[in-house]
Design an enzyme around this catalytic site. Structure first.
Site, PDB file in Angstrom:
ATOM      1  N   CYS A  79       0.830  -1.207   0.000  1.00 56.04           N
ATOM      2  CA  CYS A  79       0.000   0.000   0.000  1.00 56.04           C
ATOM      3  C   CYS A  79       0.871   1.267   0.000  1.00 56.04           C
ATOM      4  O   CYS A  79       1.461   1.577  -1.029  1.00 56.04           O
ATOM      5  CB  CYS A  79      -0.984  -0.037   1.167  1.00 56.04           C
ATOM      6  SG  CYS A  79      -2.235   1.251   1.090  1.00 56.04           S
ATOM      7  N   HIS A 181      -3.863  -4.897   0.357  1.00 55.86           N
ATOM      8  CA  HIS A 181      -3.262  -5.423   1.579  1.00 55.86           C
ATOM      9  C   HIS A 181      -3.367  -6.953   1.600  1.00 55.86           C
ATOM     10  O   HIS A 181      -4.416  -7.482   1.959  1.00 55.86           O
ATOM     11  CB  HIS A 181      -3.982  -4.854   2.806  1.00 55.86           C
ATOM     12  CG  HIS A 181      -3.732  -3.405   3.020  1.00 55.86           C
ATOM     13  ND1 HIS A 181      -2.686  -2.942   3.787  1.00 55.86           N
ATOM     14  CD2 HIS A 181      -4.354  -2.311   2.542  1.00 55.86           C
ATOM     15  CE1 HIS A 181      -2.690  -1.619   3.788  1.00 55.86           C
ATOM     16  NE2 HIS A 181      -3.695  -1.206   3.035  1.00 55.86           N
ATOM     17  N   GLU A 183      -2.255  -8.941   3.707  1.00 54.54           N
ATOM     18  CA  GLU A 183      -2.507  -9.407   5.082  1.00 54.54           C
ATOM     19  C   GLU A 183      -3.970  -9.294   5.470  1.00 54.54           C
ATOM     20  O   GLU A 183      -4.387  -9.793   6.508  1.00 54.54           O
ATOM     21  CB  GLU A 183      -1.617  -8.633   6.073  1.00 54.54           C
ATOM     22  CG  GLU A 183      -1.928  -7.150   6.227  1.00 54.54           C
ATOM     23  CD  GLU A 183      -1.326  -6.288   5.115  1.00 54.54           C
ATOM     24  OE1 GLU A 183      -0.692  -6.847   4.207  1.00 54.54           O
ATOM     25  OE2 GLU A 183      -1.514  -5.062   5.168  1.00 54.54           O
TER      26      GLU A 183
END
Lengths: 206, 261
Positions: A79, A181, A183
């Site tokens: 990001c 993202h 994650e």
């Protein structure tokens, strides 16, 4: 082995949790020497690019990051960790970034909800080990108001439609960076980190 | 194409998930960590945790819940309920929350929105608005547009503030998303307040999460299409297994709504 750069980014823990989940123990550091000696580096990020550049400068992280990338060691920017690699950003007026990738960071087009928040498809433009086992057009989680525009279009490894086609993955050799993202992108996000860790472990230049 | 999000909401008090009607009459709905993991596997797009007790002890329990959830659930987590300061926000973010939602504290102290956005980024700051439709008799006779009033303190305190105006102001201050709950519809399972949702969504540039009133899958569809919401939040229909997340997504996809499957 793998170092996650800690410069005060809010989502550091999520990235650490994801890497831990894959069975790896990353080192979390705000020490430039540790980044310089790392086998691989992950640069997480949320918030504003200019602030992140400031934080990285204050910590003396800019040159170590530049060197890690220049030497072709595996690097993953997430990001804002993608955006700061560019020449500069339009966010909050023109701000210089790290200048590692020539190109600019621009505001998302008007008329759409900003930030883009949610799951969107990533169309794979190149074959790269970071996409191994990930279907073309798979959904990843985005939250951003600005997007990157590399001068060299061959760097665009993944593209996502949000009013206009935007560059959502940059990949060149061992340098990988995503606008989304991983994650926060469920099992396919973890798969992407797992692919990155395999790049680290095999140690081959992609 | 950006997909529409389905977000199960976990109202937590004393470490248990509960659900009520118009913010009262609570029923137990399970363990928050287990439920979160279950929804993650089912394909939920995000999760919202609200500490509805909002006591200091409750907050400590919530920090623990968020830490445990974030170790095994890899979708965005929004946490709120009783957060009053930048330090409260930071603590939840450090525990593993991705976004913070503030409601009463934002009304009492709007600077908390701008300060939070400055420190953590707008994408982190979700302003939750509990809106109650004003009775027709109370409305000004000059127009036919319905009005909604902002309620605080878990729906107990009327504020006299117009909900749509407050939505716009919150966005100007730096909110990156709005979580809009219809007080009238919440817990009744008779559908979202579509008018409230649509007017708010059209009034702001940030995403709007519709909340309050989901009783069946058509309600979700209505909120996204007629209500123009970017995401739908629901609790009862998922907690009590009336529908699975997967069923909800199949239903929406069959009606041409882009969802992640």
């Amino acid at each position: 082995m793998v170092v996650i750069v800690d410069y005060g980014a809010g989502n550091l823990r999520s990235v650490v949790n994801a890497i831990n989940k894959l069975g790896y123990q990353p080192s979390i550091t705000s020490n430039p020497a540790e980044v310089l000696n790392a086998r691989a580096v992950i640069l997480p990020g949320v918030g504003a690019a200019a602030d992140t550049v400031e934080s990285l400068r204050a910590l003396g992280m800019v040159d170590p990051i530049r060197q890690v990338i220049a030497e072709g060691r595996p690097f993953f920017g997430v990001c804002i960790g993608l955006q700061v690699l560019f020449t500069g950003t339009e966010e909050g007026g023109w701000h210089e970034c790290l200048g590692i990738i020539p190109g600019r960071v621009r505001k998302l087009p008007v008329g759409l909800k900003v930030p883009q928040m949610g799951w969107n498809q990533v169309k794979q433009k190149v074959s790269h080990p970071i996409f191994s086992g990930i279907p073309d057009g798979a959904n990843f989680y985005f939250v951003h108001s600005y997007y990157v525009e590399p001068d060299d279009k061959s760097l665009v490894a993944g593209e996502t439609e949000y009013g206009i086609p935007i560059c959502s993955v940059v990949a060149k050799g061992n340098l990988v960076a995503t606008q989304f993202h991983p994650e926060k992108s469920g099992e396919l996000g973890l798969k992407m980190y797992s692919n990155f860790m395999k790049m680290v472990l095999t140690g081959e230049q992609v | 194409m950006l997909t529409k999000r389905i977000i199960p909401c976990l109202d937590v008090t004393d470490g248990r998930v509960v659900k009520g009607t118009s913010f009262t009459e609570l029923r137990d709905a399970g363990d928050p960590v287990e439920l979160a993991a279950f929804y993650y596997k089912e394909g939920a797009d995000e999760l919202v945790f609200l500490d509805i007790g909002a006591t200091p002890e409750g907050r400590n329990i919530m920090v623990d819940v968020v830490e445990r959830v974030s170790e095994q659930v890899f979708i965005p987590l929004t946490v709120g309920g009783g957060l009053r300061s930048i330090d409260d926000m930071r603590r939840m973010l450090k525990a593993g929350a991705d976004k913070i939602t503030i409601n009463t504290a934002a009304v009492l102290n709007p600077e908390l929105i701008s300060e939070g956005a400055k420190r953590f980024g707008s994408q982190c700051i979700v302003v939750a608005i509990d809106a109650r439709r004003e009775a027709q008799a109370l409305q000004e006779k000059t127009d036919d547009v319905p009005k909604w009033e902002v309620l605080t303190h878990g729906g107990r305190e009327p504020t006299g503030i117009d909900a749509i105006q407050w939505a716009k102001e919150a966005v100007e201050l730096g909110a990156g998303e709005l979580l809009l709950t219809s007080w009238d519809a919440d817990g009744h399972q008779t559908g979202y307040d579509l008018e409230l949702t649509r007017i708010t969504s059209e009034a702001v540039t940030v995403p709007v999460i519709a909340s309050g009133g989901a009783g069946n899958l058509e309600h979700l569809c209505q909120a996204l299409v007629s209500g123009k919401a970017d995401a739908v939040l629901a609790a009862s229909i998922f907690h009590y297994r009336t529908y699975s997340i997967r069923q909800a997504k199949d239903y929406l996809a069959e009606r041409g709504i882009a969802v992640r499957r």
